[in-house]
Design an enzyme around this catalytic site. Structure first.
Site, PDB file in Angstrom:
ATOM      1  N   LYS A 192       0.807  -1.221   0.000  1.00 25.89           N
ATOM      2  CA  LYS A 192       0.000   0.000   0.000  1.00 25.89           C
ATOM      3  C   LYS A 192       0.842   1.273   0.000  1.00 25.89           C
ATOM      4  O   LYS A 192       0.351   2.345  -0.331  1.00 25.89           O
ATOM      5  CB  LYS A 192      -0.961  -0.010   1.185  1.00 25.89           C
ATOM      6  CG  LYS A 192      -2.080  -1.029   1.031  1.00 25.89           C
ATOM      7  CD  LYS A 192      -3.112  -0.553   0.038  1.00 25.89           C
ATOM      8  CE  LYS A 192      -4.150  -1.614  -0.231  1.00 25.89           C
ATOM      9  NZ  LYS A 192      -5.252  -1.140  -1.060  1.00 25.89           N
TER      10      LYS A 192
HETATM   11  C1  LIG Z   1      -2.910  -7.301   2.962  1.00 31.26           C
HETATM   12  C2  LIG Z   1      -3.676  -6.852   1.761  1.00 31.26           C
HETATM   13  N1  LIG Z   1      -3.814  -7.684   0.733  1.00 31.26           N
HETATM   14  C3  LIG Z   1      -4.518  -7.328  -0.365  1.00 31.26           C
HETATM   15  C4  LIG Z   1      -5.130  -6.115  -0.468  1.00 31.26           C
HETATM   16  C5  LIG Z   1      -5.905  -5.754  -1.704  1.00 31.26           C
HETATM   17  O1  LIG Z   1      -5.279  -4.762  -2.474  1.00 31.26           O
HETATM   18  P1  LIG Z   1      -6.087  -3.711  -3.345  1.00 31.26           P
HETATM   19  O2  LIG Z   1      -6.800  -2.796  -2.396  1.00 31.26           O
HETATM   20  O3  LIG Z   1      -5.056  -3.006  -4.162  1.00 31.26           O
HETATM   21  O4  LIG Z   1      -7.070  -4.466  -4.194  1.00 31.26           O
HETATM   22  C6  LIG Z   1      -4.998  -5.217   0.592  1.00 31.26           C
HETATM   23  C7  LIG Z   1      -5.678  -3.923   0.563  1.00 31.26           C
HETATM   24  O5  LIG Z   1      -5.864  -3.275   1.563  1.00 31.26           O
HETATM   25  C8  LIG Z   1      -4.250  -5.594   1.725  1.00 31.26           C
HETATM   26  O6  LIG Z   1      -4.083  -4.759   2.757  1.00 31.26           O
END
Ligand SMILES: Cc1ncc(COP(=O)(O)O)c(C=O)c1O
Length: 379
Positions: A42
């Site tokens: 992130k």
């Molecule tokens: C640990 C984790 N995996 C996957 C995701 C999913 O990513 P995206 O929001 O870019 O779809 C997030 C999003 O907050 C996350 O914190």
């Protein structure tokens, strides 16, 4: 020498898993995002959005960043706010781990816990609505709005996707990542379908999430899922979707810590399980790249707490042999995700998405091919 901690974001390693991968199957490579300074993928989207907000004059010195986040995006913003001198307010929910909340607060940011569930049995809508209300009330506030801001996927198009293709020498057959706001999957799929269209792109969601259609229900995997298909995700670029149960995700993440010495969170456990499945189906010489969005240390009170795992009714002893068998038995939720898309244009009005976000999205799309996702949310 780096001018600031923020210059260490990106360029994360691609790891092999020699103790798990068998010689008669495709090679799995894990893009290990824990190496970002905020500890997760992130950091990339957060920095891209904040830099662009500064450039456009939407965020000025002395300003306040307000965001809805279950943890990782909030941690990234808190770190960036500290490094750049902004006040940061993060709306979290009861599923946010105590470690994530502590991390947000360690950077001097304020965490507000939203306890009211929305009509999808989640907290996304109530968190977003409150964040928008606060942004209206606080002078100099800026809402990065990861759920509705197309800069989210642009960040991954511009950095993560390029790194994956460069570091794998362009030799990958399958790409797998988890979905919530669709930033990662949306941006990386756009890049791959443009520059390496032979790559099969797979989205991984939680059982109980409705991104790829189906009924919304409660689930325990943090950071994954949503009650609708997000604007950042153009579903026509996704070839296959899997939905993973809480137990499958947690058990897989635990097995990787013990077998490979790789700490990962439950959403990455879900991705890794699908990667094992695809590797089992493909011959040696092919490559499967799987995103590992964060490390496992922030889930110590849950994922790596055997008492907590037992209380959920999950298997506490499953090793990699059990996990590999679990992978072999997986079946895709959909082999045509576009047909099951669950776009909800009405949310732009009902959640009061800030006009500045909508204006920027329109500008970003100006002169480009507008995909189905965007056309559903943008005039
Ligand atoms: C640990 C984790 N995996 C996957 C995701 C999913 O990513 P995206 O929001 O870019 O779809 C997030 C999003 O907050 C996350 O914190």
């Amino acid at each position: 020498m780096k001018a600031s901690i923020l210059e260490t974001i990106g360029h994360t390693p691609l790891l092999t898993i020699p103790n798990t991968n068998h010689a008669n199957e495709a090679q799995i490579l894990m893009k290990y995002e824990r190496y970002n300074p905020g500890g997760s993928i992130k950091d990339r989207a957060a920095l891209h959005i904040i830099k662009e907000a500064e450039r456009r004059g939407l965020l000025k010195p002395g300003g306040t960043i307000i965001e809805s986040s279950s943890g990782n995006f909030g941690i990234s913003l808190a770190m960036i706010g500290a490094a750049k001198g902004y006040r940061v307010i993060i709306l979290i929910d009861p599923k946010t781990t105590s470690a994530n909340r502590a991390l947000i607060e360690s950077f001097g940011a304020e965490a507000i816990v939203v306890t009211e569930q929305d009509d999808c049995g989640s907290y996304h809508k109530t968190r977003i609505a409150l964040a928008n209300r606060l942004a209206d009330e606080i002078e100099g506030a800026y809402r990065p709005d990861q759920c509705f801001n197309l800069l989210n996927s642009e960040a991954h198009y511009a950095s993560t996707a390029r790194e994956i293709l460069d570091d794998s020498g362009g030799e990958l057959s399958v790409f797998i990542t988890a979905v919530s706001t669709g930033g990662q999957l949306g941006g990386i799929s756009k890049y791959l379908k443009t520059f390496a269209p032979h790559v099969q792109v797979i989205g991984v969601d939680a059982v109980g999430s409705a991104i790829f259609g189906g009924r919304s229900d409660a689930y325990r995997i943090p950071g994954i899922g949503l009650g609708w298909t997000p604007v950042n995700l153009e579903m026509s670029r996704i070839d296959e979707a899997y939905k993973i149960t809480d137990e499958q995700a947690f058990v897989t993440a635990r097995a990787f810590a013990r077998r490979e010495g790789i700490l990962m969170g439950p959403s990455s456990g879900a991705c890794a399980l699908v990667a094992l499945k695809k590797a089992q189906m493909l011959p040696p010489g092919e490559r499967v790249v799987c995103m590992i969005a964060d490390g496992g240390d922030r889930y110590i009170p849950t994922l790596f707490n055997t008492e907590w795992i037992t209380a959920q009714g999950f298997d506490t002893t499953a090793d990699m042999t059990v996990v590999r068998q679990m992978a072999a038995e997986l079946t895709p939720w959909s082999v045509c995700p576009a047909a099951d898309a669950n776009y909800r244009a009405d949310l732009v009005a009902s959640l009061e998405v800030p006009q500045s976000t909508l204006d920027m999205n329109t500008e970003l799309l100006h002169g480009r091919e507008v995909g189905v996702a965007a056309s559903r949310y943008i005039d």
